[in-house]
Scaffold this motif. Structure first.
Motif, short mmCIF file in Angstrom:
data_model
loop_
_atom_site.label_atom_id
_atom_site.label_comp_id
_atom_site.label_asym_id
_atom_site.label_seq_id
_atom_site.Cartn_x
_atom_site.Cartn_y
_atom_site.Cartn_z
N LEU A 1 -40.20 4.86 12.73
CA LEU A 1 -40.18 3.99 11.55
C LEU A 1 -38.80 3.96 10.92
CD1 LEU A 1 -43.57 4.72 9.80
CD2 LEU A 1 -42.90 2.68 11.02
N GLN A 2 -38.15 5.12 10.91
CA GLN A 2 -36.79 5.17 10.34
C GLN A 2 -35.85 4.26 11.12
OE1 GLN A 2 -35.88 9.32 10.47
NE2 GLN A 2 -36.54 9.69 8.35
N THR B 1 -36.55 1.57 12.96
CA THR B 1 -36.78 0.14 12.71
C THR B 1 -36.36 -0.24 11.29
OG1 THR B 1 -39.08 0.78 12.39
CG2 THR B 1 -38.57 -0.43 14.37
N TRP B 2 -36.51 0.68 10.35
CA TRP B 2 -36.10 0.40 8.97
C TRP B 2 -34.59 0.20 8.91
CZ3 TRP B 2 -37.67 -1.35 4.58
CH2 TRP B 2 -36.97 -1.09 3.41
N GLU C 1 -32.70 -0.67 11.38
CA GLU C 1 -32.39 -1.88 12.15
C GLU C 1 -32.65 -3.14 11.31
OE1 GLU C 1 -30.47 -3.06 15.21
OE2 GLU C 1 -31.13 -0.98 15.11
N PHE C 2 -33.63 -3.03 10.43
CA PHE C 2 -34.00 -4.16 9.58
C PHE C 2 -32.82 -4.61 8.73
CE2 PHE C 2 -35.93 -6.07 5.79
CZ PHE C 2 -36.84 -6.92 6.38
N PRO D 1 -26.62 -5.63 10.60
CA PRO D 1 -26.16 -7.01 10.80
C PRO D 1 -26.78 -7.62 12.05
CG PRO D 1 -24.41 -5.44 11.23
CD PRO D 1 -25.51 -4.67 10.61
N LYS D 2 -27.04 -8.93 11.96
CA LYS D 2 -27.74 -9.60 13.06
C LYS D 2 -26.74 -10.11 14.08
CE LYS D 2 -31.26 -8.71 10.69
NZ LYS D 2 -30.93 -7.29 10.55
N LEU D 3 -27.17 -10.10 15.33
CA LEU D 3 -26.25 -10.46 16.42
C LEU D 3 -26.35 -11.93 16.83
CD1 LEU D 3 -26.80 -7.33 18.67
CD2 LEU D 3 -24.96 -7.76 17.06
N THR D 4 -27.34 -12.63 16.31
CA THR D 4 -27.54 -14.01 16.72
C THR D 4 -26.32 -14.87 16.39
OG1 THR D 4 -29.86 -13.74 16.21
CG2 THR D 4 -29.10 -15.96 16.55
N GLN E 1 -25.56 -18.76 16.08
CA GLN E 1 -26.33 -20.01 16.04
C GLN E 1 -25.56 -21.09 16.77
OE1 GLN E 1 -28.50 -20.91 12.64
NE2 GLN E 1 -28.45 -18.85 11.82
N PRO F 1 -25.24 -24.37 18.22
CA PRO F 1 -24.49 -25.63 18.05
C PRO F 1 -23.43 -25.54 16.96
CG PRO F 1 -26.84 -26.03 18.06
CD PRO F 1 -26.66 -24.57 17.94
N GLU F 2 -23.70 -24.73 15.92
CA GLU F 2 -22.71 -24.62 14.84
C GLU F 2 -21.62 -23.62 15.17
OE1 GLU F 2 -26.15 -24.02 13.63
OE2 GLU F 2 -26.41 -26.18 13.40
#
Lengths: 351, 175
Positions: B10-11, B13-14, B16-17, B20-23, B25, B27-28
């Motif tokens: 749980l720690q 995933t917390w 990770e929540f 920073p996100k790796l996505t 986007q 087309p932009e």
């Protein structure tokens, strides 16, 4: 002002209907009740839609992704869009399915959460119906959804559906027991089955502090009861495709899907009322309305349920049964025993 | 302690929540494309001598070119790549003697209609009379005998600058 927003609205409606004059009070009361129940229905549906979105966002965030963000601002209309798509799809009925039961199951699946939410006090004086035997009613109705899962699984006439349905029954029946037994400790301390009384008893100390083990048992059993990961054997995509929902498409599937989230809401609301003090504000922060506190607590629990799903792997059916019968049931019985002894000791001391 | 692993999970995933996100986007925004990327082709028409080596090198016979004789020189009138069959191996780029054919970083060659897929790099009319023929011809005449040895050094020196420029330009377009 905000505190009494909904109560005030109900009173206003009541006085409005009274002002008309020719209506008997019974009819006016039942109209108010109807409005309340419709409000509950809308509340559940809107929340179920939001929870699907939230689930996807939480999942994405825990996997370093962003999640739905194209439809509407921040992807907020994603689920609405999905539901629109699902409604437009054809309802396919398998040739050998039991048609009546097959079509009835997704319709009825929304019934238990709706009936449960009718009695839940969502804020101060904010229960649509204040039942005297609230807890009893709650547990009786909440376990009803087993039947509709089984109806769906049986009527589909498919081996995966039937397997999933059998698992639903096995799992829900065996986890119903620790769920009920863990609440017994709470009821012993409070001495009432009325939900408002239980909340009133937690004004100073939340019952999670006096009954921590009961809370743990309740929460685990509740997660199992709603067929969520790590107890989602009912769906078990990798083994039995989608359990009871296998043969459903379009809106039938969507109903099951939304009912799952409605059930999560019910269970988390139950945990909030029983253990987290319901709508009572912690630390004397009473300037925030009571119903806001209720939602905050409920959504914290819902978030934890979602976090479970994206943290733990699914367990095996024998592990599930073993855990339910060999760990949770004895533990909850021991909890009742200890609670009873504790109550006698307190009474002997003279508190 | 029993249940320690559950809390640890749980720690994680917390944490990770909130990470920073790796996505990216697409087309932009877009990932930077590596230097040696095999993308869309560009042909430096002024360098091309319409020798046809690239068409011969291609394993899938993607390249088709037409030429006309104008005066003494071959004049390239049509250069088309059936890009849907191209496997972007780069043999055509390697085979080019004059360093006229290049890759860019642009990988988006989608078309709505099938007929638009082939990549037309050159399509033009051949001039009736050779325009700069005397000047060019005068230079070219003595050269052929030196060719096998001398041009190699020139080739190494020359291509670096224009290639880098064209690639940089392509990179900007892409982003």
């Amino acid at each position: 002002m905000l505190e009494n927003l909904f109560v005030g609205t109900a009173d206003w409606l009541r006085s409005l209907l009274g002002g008309i004059g020719f209506l008997p009070t019974e009819i006016a009361e039942s109209i108010v009740l109807l409005v309340k129940l419709v409000a509950v229905l809308v509340f559940i549906l809107v929340n179920a839609l939001w929870l699907v979105y939230m689930e996807r966002k939480v999942a994405a965030f825990m996997q370093a992704r962003i999640g739905p963000n194209r439809v509407g601002p921040w992807g907020l209309l994603q689920t609405t869009c999905d539901i629109g798509k699902l409604i437009s799809k054809e309802i396919i009925i398998p040739k050998k399915a039991d048609k009546v039961v097959f079509l009835l199951a997704p319709v009825l699946i929304f019934l238990p959460p709706l009936m449960v939410f009718a009695v839940l006090p969502l804020g101060k004086n904010m229960a649509a119906l204040d039942l005297n035997i609230g807890v009893f009613y709650l547990l009786a109705i909440a376990s009803l959804s087993t039947l509709f899962f089984f109806m769906g699984g049986w009527a589909s006439n498919s081996k995966y559906s039937l397997l999933g349905a059998m698992r639903t029954v096995a799992q829900m029946v065996s986890y119903e027991l620790p769920l009920v037994l863990s609440l017994l400790g709470v009821i012993m301390i409070v001495g009432s089955l009325n939900l408002s009384d239980i909340i009133a008893a937690q004004e100073h100390t939340w019952l999670i502090f006096t009954q921590p083990i009961a809370f743990l048992i309740f929460f685990i059993a509740a997660v199992a009861e709603t067929n969520r990961c790590p107890f989602d054997l009912v769906e078990g995509e990798s083994e039995i495709i989608n359990g009871p929902y296998t043969e459903y498409g379009g809106m039938g599937f969507a109903m099951f899907f939304l009912a799952e989230y409605a059930n999560i809401m019910v269970v988390c609301a139950m945990a909030t009322i029983m253990f987290l003090g319901g709508w009572h504000a912690p630390f004397g922060l009473t300037f925030i309305p009571s119903w806001v506190w209720f939602f905050i607590k409920m959504y914290v629990l819902i978030f934890i349920v979602m976090q479970f799903r994206w943290t733990y792997p699914r367990i095996r059916i024998d592990q599930l049964m073993g855990f339910g019968w060999k760990v949770l049931v004895p533990l909850s019985l021991a909890n009742i025993f200890v609670t009873g002894i504790g109550m006698y000791i307190y009474r002997a001391i003279g508190w | 302690m029993f249940g320690k692993g559950l809390v640890k999970g749980l720690q994680i995933t917390w944490k990770e929540f909130w990470a920073p996100k790796l996505t990216v986007q697409y087309p932009e925004k877009q990932h930077t494309v590596p230097e040696r990327f095999h993308g869309k082709f560009v042909l430096d028409v002024d360098k091309c001598i319409a020798c046809g080596l690239c068409a011969n090198a291609c394993p899938n016979r993607v390249i088709s070119l037409n030429k006309q004789k104008v005066g003494k020189k071959q004049y390239l009138t049509d250069y088309q790549m059936n890009i849907q069959y191209c496997l972007f191996c780069g043999l055509c780029v390697e085979s080019c003697n004059k360093d006229a054919l290049h890759f860019t970083k642009d990988f988006n060659m989608n078309q709505y209609f099938y007929k638009n897929i082939p990549l037309v790099l050159v399509r033009r009319e051949a001039p009736a009379e050779p325009l700069e023929e005397p000047a060019m011809g005068g230079e070219d005449q003595p050269k052929p005998k030196l060719k096998p040895q001398a041009p190699k050094e020139e080739k190494v020196a020359k291509p670096a600058a224009p290639a880098a420029e064209s690639e940089a330009a392509a990179g900007k377009e892409g982003q």
